[in-house]
Design a protein around this motif. Structure first.
Motif, PDB file in Angstrom:
ATOM      1  N   SER A 206       0.842  -1.190   0.000  1.00  0.00           N
ATOM      2  CA  SER A 206       0.000   0.000   0.000  1.00  0.00           C
ATOM      3  C   SER A 206       0.880   1.243   0.000  1.00  0.00           C
ATOM      4  O   SER A 206       1.805   1.353   0.797  1.00  0.00           O
TER       5      SER A 206
ATOM      6  N   ILE B 106      -4.118  -1.410  -8.250  1.00  0.00           N
ATOM      7  CA  ILE B 106      -5.448  -0.817  -8.097  1.00  0.00           C
ATOM      8  C   ILE B 106      -5.276   0.392  -7.189  1.00  0.00           C
ATOM      9  O   ILE B 106      -4.868   0.257  -6.037  1.00  0.00           O
ATOM     10  N   GLY B 107      -5.573   1.555  -7.722  1.00  0.00           N
ATOM     11  CA  GLY B 107      -5.422   2.769  -6.933  1.00  0.00           C
ATOM     12  C   GLY B 107      -3.992   2.924  -6.474  1.00  0.00           C
ATOM     13  O   GLY B 107      -3.066   2.925  -7.275  1.00  0.00           O
ATOM     14  N   ARG B 108      -3.797   3.024  -5.172  1.00  0.00           N
ATOM     15  CA  ARG B 108      -2.456   3.180  -4.596  1.00  0.00           C
ATOM     16  C   ARG B 108      -1.970   1.872  -3.969  1.00  0.00           C
ATOM     17  O   ARG B 108      -1.236   1.862  -2.990  1.00  0.00           O
TER      18      ARG B 108
END
Length: 89
Positions: free
Chosen positions: A35, A64-66
């Protein structure tokens, strides 16, 4: 995916300590989620490319995202749970 992030990347960025931690974790688990905290200036693409360069055999499975999901087959046969399942397919 219900897996929780095992490693967080913060304001310290891509240090040798971070790479060492990822290498140790990936050797024992084969698949880990990283993350990127809000304090991190890195992008998921940058993190994935850097880790792929620094850890031979590491592949970015998904972003996905961060969050970055990375995979590497374990050198120790006792830790090869995921790669053994993949081989059965």
């Amino acid at each position: 995916m219900t897996m929780k992030p095992l490693i967080n990347l913060g304001k310290n960025g891509l240090t040798p300590t971070f790479v060492s931690g990822v290498a140790d974790a990936i050797e024992s688990r084969e698949l880990i989620k990283i993350s990127l905290l809000q304090a991190s200036e890195e992008t998921p693409k940058t993190v994935g490319a850097y880790l792929s360069q620094e850890i031979p055999g590491l592949e970015v499975a998904q972003t996905i995202g961060r969050t970055v999901l990375v995979y590497k087959q374990a050198n120790d046969r006792d830790n090869r749970r995921i790669s053994n399942e993949i081989a059965k397919l």
